[in-house]
Write an enzyme that holds these catalytic residues in place. Structure first.
Site, PDB file in Angstrom:
ATOM      1  N   HIS A 219      21.125 -39.398 -98.624  1.00  0.00           N
ATOM      2  CA  HIS A 219      21.287 -37.999 -98.227  1.00  0.00           C
ATOM      3  C   HIS A 219      21.308 -37.148 -99.499  1.00  0.00           C
ATOM      4  O   HIS A 219      22.066 -37.445-100.434  1.00  0.00           O
ATOM      5  CB  HIS A 219      22.624 -37.785 -97.514  1.00  0.00           C
TER       6      HIS A 219
ATOM      7  N   ASN B 246      25.361 -43.871 -97.309  1.00  0.00           N
ATOM      8  CA  ASN B 246      26.338 -44.518 -96.441  1.00  0.00           C
ATOM      9  C   ASN B 246      25.891 -45.958 -96.200  1.00  0.00           C
ATOM     10  O   ASN B 246      24.724 -46.194 -95.851  1.00  0.00           O
ATOM     11  CB  ASN B 246      26.439 -43.765 -95.109  1.00  0.00           C
TER      12      ASN B 246
ATOM     13  N   ASP C 211      17.152 -33.526 -92.483  1.00  0.00           N
ATOM     14  CA  ASP C 211      18.016 -34.166 -91.496  1.00  0.00           C
ATOM     15  C   ASP C 211      18.031 -33.340 -90.212  1.00  0.00           C
ATOM     16  O   ASP C 211      18.087 -32.112 -90.253  1.00  0.00           O
ATOM     17  CB  ASP C 211      19.431 -34.314 -92.066  1.00  0.00           C
TER      18      ASP C 211
ATOM     19  N   HIS D  40      18.622 -45.100 -96.661  1.00  0.00           N
ATOM     20  CA  HIS D  40      18.316 -43.678 -96.857  1.00  0.00           C
ATOM     21  C   HIS D  40      19.387 -43.048 -97.715  1.00  0.00           C
ATOM     22  O   HIS D  40      20.570 -43.392 -97.618  1.00  0.00           O
ATOM     23  CB  HIS D  40      18.192 -42.937 -95.522  1.00  0.00           C
TER      24      HIS D  40
ATOM     25  N   GLY E  87      30.102 -45.120 -92.192  1.00  0.00           N
ATOM     26  CA  GLY E  87      29.491 -44.330 -91.133  1.00  0.00           C
ATOM     27  C   GLY E  87      27.982 -44.416 -91.060  1.00  0.00           C
ATOM     28  O   GLY E  87      27.335 -43.532 -90.486  1.00  0.00           O
ATOM     29  N   GLN E  88      27.401 -45.478 -91.629  1.00  0.00           N
ATOM     30  CA  GLN E  88      25.940 -45.614 -91.528  1.00  0.00           C
ATOM     31  C   GLN E  88      25.550 -45.763 -90.064  1.00  0.00           C
ATOM     32  O   GLN E  88      26.113 -46.599 -89.342  1.00  0.00           O
ATOM     33  CB  GLN E  88      25.448 -46.834 -92.324  1.00  0.00           C
ATOM     34  N   SER E  89      24.595 -44.959 -89.628  1.00  0.00           N
ATOM     35  CA  SER E  89      24.174 -44.991 -88.226  1.00  0.00           C
ATOM     36  C   SER E  89      22.721 -45.402 -88.064  1.00  0.00           C
ATOM     37  O   SER E  89      22.325 -45.847 -86.981  1.00  0.00           O
ATOM     38  CB  SER E  89      24.411 -43.623 -87.571  1.00  0.00           C
TER      39      SER E  89
HETATM   40  P1  5GP Z   1      23.688 -42.181 -91.705  1.00  0.00           P
HETATM   41  O1  5GP Z   1      24.776 -41.755 -90.748  1.00  0.00           O
HETATM   42  O2  5GP Z   1      23.060 -43.471 -91.248  1.00  0.00           O
HETATM   43  O3  5GP Z   1      24.084 -42.194 -93.139  1.00  0.00           O
HETATM   44  O4  5GP Z   1      22.606 -41.049 -91.620  1.00  0.00           O
HETATM   45  C1  5GP Z   1      21.631 -40.983 -90.628  1.00  0.00           C
HETATM   46  C2  5GP Z   1      21.154 -39.556 -90.590  1.00  0.00           C
HETATM   47  O5  5GP Z   1      19.941 -39.525 -89.870  1.00  0.00           O
HETATM   48  C3  5GP Z   1      22.109 -38.597 -89.898  1.00  0.00           C
HETATM   49  O6  5GP Z   1      22.502 -37.579 -90.810  1.00  0.00           O
HETATM   50  C4  5GP Z   1      21.307 -38.060 -88.729  1.00  0.00           C
HETATM   51  O7  5GP Z   1      21.545 -36.688 -88.493  1.00  0.00           O
HETATM   52  C5  5GP Z   1      19.875 -38.320 -89.166  1.00  0.00           C
HETATM   53  N1  5GP Z   1      18.946 -38.550 -88.082  1.00  0.00           N
HETATM   54  C6  5GP Z   1      19.134 -39.372 -87.009  1.00  0.00           C
HETATM   55  N2  5GP Z   1      18.055 -39.376 -86.228  1.00  0.00           N
HETATM   56  C7  5GP Z   1      17.152 -38.535 -86.817  1.00  0.00           C
HETATM   57  C8  5GP Z   1      15.817 -38.126 -86.479  1.00  0.00           C
HETATM   58  O8  5GP Z   1      15.230 -38.545 -85.486  1.00  0.00           O
HETATM   59  N3  5GP Z   1      15.227 -37.236 -87.314  1.00  0.00           N
HETATM   60  C9  5GP Z   1      15.841 -36.766 -88.448  1.00  0.00           C
HETATM   61  N4  5GP Z   1      15.139 -35.907 -89.190  1.00  0.00           N
HETATM   62  N5  5GP Z   1      17.076 -37.144 -88.796  1.00  0.00           N
HETATM   63  C10 5GP Z   1      17.726 -38.006 -87.992  1.00  0.00           C
END
Ligand code: 5GP
Ligand code: ZN
Length: 112
Positions: A100, A85, A30, A98, A91-93
Protein backbone atom coordinates in the site's frame (compact mmCIF):
# COMPACT_ATOMS: atom_id res chain seq x y z
CA UNK A 1 -3.41 -18.80 -9.46
CA UNK A 2 -6.01 -18.06 -12.13
CA UNK A 3 -8.75 -17.19 -9.61
CA UNK A 4 -6.64 -14.76 -7.58
CA UNK A 5 -8.22 -11.29 -7.63
CA UNK A 6 -4.94 -9.40 -8.06
CA UNK A 7 -3.69 -11.85 -10.74
CA UNK A 8 -6.90 -11.03 -12.61
CA UNK A 9 -6.27 -7.30 -12.22
CA UNK A 10 -2.67 -7.81 -13.41
CA UNK A 11 -4.00 -9.64 -16.50
CA UNK A 12 -6.49 -6.77 -17.06
CA UNK A 13 -9.40 -9.20 -16.69
CA UNK A 14 -10.87 -7.15 -13.84
CA UNK A 15 -11.08 -3.38 -14.22
CA UNK A 16 -8.93 -1.21 -12.00
CA UNK A 17 -7.77 2.39 -12.02
CA UNK A 18 -4.23 1.74 -13.19
CA UNK A 19 -1.57 4.30 -12.31
CA UNK A 20 1.41 2.66 -13.96
CA UNK A 21 2.62 -0.71 -15.13
CA UNK A 22 5.79 -2.30 -16.42
CA UNK A 23 7.12 -5.80 -17.04
CA UNK A 24 7.26 -6.66 -13.33
CA UNK A 25 4.61 -4.57 -11.53
CA UNK A 26 1.21 -2.99 -11.85
CA UNK A 27 0.12 -0.04 -9.69
CA UNK A 28 -3.58 0.77 -9.29
CA UNK A 29 -5.82 2.77 -6.98
CA UNK A 30 -7.34 1.00 -3.98
CA UNK A 31 -11.10 0.44 -4.27
CA UNK A 32 -11.58 1.55 -0.65
CA UNK A 33 -9.04 4.34 -0.18
CA UNK A 34 -7.78 5.07 3.34
CA UNK A 35 -6.06 8.32 2.35
CA UNK A 36 -6.41 10.88 -0.47
CA UNK A 37 -3.79 8.87 -2.34
CA UNK A 38 -4.02 5.10 -1.81
CA UNK A 39 -2.31 3.00 -4.44
CA UNK A 40 -1.51 -0.71 -4.45
CA UNK A 41 1.65 -1.95 -6.14
CA UNK A 42 1.73 -5.66 -6.94
CA UNK A 43 4.14 -7.95 -8.75
CA UNK A 44 2.64 -9.50 -11.89
CA UNK A 45 3.92 -12.84 -10.66
CA UNK A 46 1.73 -14.45 -8.00
CA UNK A 47 3.33 -14.51 -4.55
CA UNK A 48 0.87 -15.03 -1.68
CA UNK A 49 2.57 -13.02 1.08
CA UNK A 50 5.89 -11.42 1.92
CA UNK A 51 6.76 -14.68 3.69
CA UNK A 52 6.81 -16.53 0.36
CA UNK A 53 8.77 -13.86 -1.54
CA UNK A 54 12.17 -15.30 -2.49
CA UNK A 55 13.14 -13.00 -5.38
CA UNK A 56 15.36 -10.45 -3.65
CA UNK A 57 15.81 -8.39 -6.81
CA UNK A 58 12.04 -8.17 -7.28
CA UNK A 59 11.59 -6.98 -3.69
CA UNK A 60 14.20 -4.28 -4.25
CA UNK A 61 12.52 -3.21 -7.47
CA UNK A 62 9.20 -3.06 -5.63
CA UNK A 63 10.59 -0.39 -3.30
CA UNK A 64 11.97 1.59 -6.23
CA UNK A 65 8.58 1.36 -7.95
CA UNK A 66 6.83 2.63 -4.82
CA UNK A 67 9.26 5.53 -4.57
CA UNK A 68 8.73 6.41 -8.23
CA UNK A 69 4.92 6.24 -7.98
CA UNK A 70 5.06 8.42 -4.84
CA UNK A 71 7.13 10.96 -6.77
CA UNK A 72 4.71 10.91 -9.72
CA UNK A 73 1.83 11.51 -7.28
CA UNK A 74 3.63 14.54 -5.82
CA UNK A 75 4.20 12.91 -2.43
CA UNK A 76 8.01 12.76 -2.24
CA UNK A 77 8.54 15.90 -0.22
CA UNK A 78 5.40 16.03 1.91
CA UNK A 79 5.66 12.35 2.81
CA UNK A 80 3.97 9.01 2.34
CA UNK A 81 3.68 5.62 3.96
CA UNK A 82 4.34 2.15 2.54
CA UNK A 83 2.59 -0.80 4.19
CA UNK A 84 2.74 -4.54 3.48
CA UNK A 85 0.13 -6.32 5.58
CA UNK A 86 1.23 -9.91 6.08
CA UNK A 87 -1.15 -12.63 7.28
CA UNK A 88 -3.97 -12.52 9.80
CA UNK A 89 -2.90 -10.21 12.62
CA UNK A 90 -1.79 -7.55 10.16
CA UNK A 91 -5.17 -7.74 8.43
CA UNK A 92 -4.07 -9.08 5.05
CA UNK A 93 -7.23 -9.78 3.07
CA UNK A 94 -5.92 -10.43 -0.46
CA UNK A 95 -3.29 -13.14 -0.66
CA UNK A 96 -1.27 -11.79 -3.55
CA UNK A 97 1.70 -9.73 -2.33
CA UNK A 98 0.89 -6.01 -2.45
CA UNK A 99 2.31 -2.84 -0.99
CA UNK A 100 0.00 0.00 0.00
CA UNK A 101 1.24 3.50 -0.86
CA UNK A 102 -0.65 6.00 1.30
CA UNK A 103 -0.35 9.77 1.25
CA UNK A 104 -2.07 13.12 1.00
CA UNK A 105 -2.83 13.52 4.70
CA UNK A 106 -0.94 13.50 8.00
CA UNK A 107 -0.48 9.96 9.35
CA UNK A 108 -0.50 8.94 13.00
CA UNK A 109 1.87 6.56 14.75
CA UNK A 110 1.61 3.87 15.99
CA UNK A 111 -0.64 2.49 13.26
CA UNK A 112 -3.86 0.78 14.32
P1 5GP B 1 -4.89 -5.98 2.48
O1 5GP B 1 -6.02 -5.83 3.47
O2 5GP B 1 -4.82 -7.39 1.96
O3 5GP B 1 -3.57 -5.47 2.94
O4 5GP B 1 -5.26 -5.04 1.28
C1 5GP B 1 -6.13 -5.39 0.26
C2 5GP B 1 -6.61 -4.11 -0.36
O5 5GP B 1 -7.20 -4.42 -1.61
C3 5GP B 1 -7.67 -3.38 0.46
O6 5GP B 1 -7.19 -2.08 0.79
C4 5GP B 1 -8.88 -3.34 -0.45
O7 5GP B 1 -9.59 -2.12 -0.37
C5 5GP B 1 -8.26 -3.54 -1.83
N1 5GP B 1 -9.12 -4.21 -2.78
C6 5GP B 1 -9.87 -5.33 -2.57
N2 5GP B 1 -10.51 -5.69 -3.68
C7 5GP B 1 -10.17 -4.77 -4.63
C8 5GP B 1 -10.51 -4.61 -6.02
O8 5GP B 1 -11.25 -5.39 -6.61
N3 5GP B 1 -9.99 -3.53 -6.65
C9 5GP B 1 -9.13 -2.65 -6.03
N4 5GP B 1 -8.67 -1.65 -6.78
N5 5GP B 1 -8.78 -2.79 -4.75
C10 5GP B 1 -9.29 -3.82 -4.05
ZN1 ZN C 1 -2.30 -13.61 -7.56
Amino acid sequence: MTDCLFCQIARLEIQASIVSQDADFIAFRDLNPQAPTHILVIPRKHVATLNEATDVALLGKLLVKLRDVARAEGLSDRGYRVVINTNAEAGQSVFHLHAHLLGGRAMSWPPG
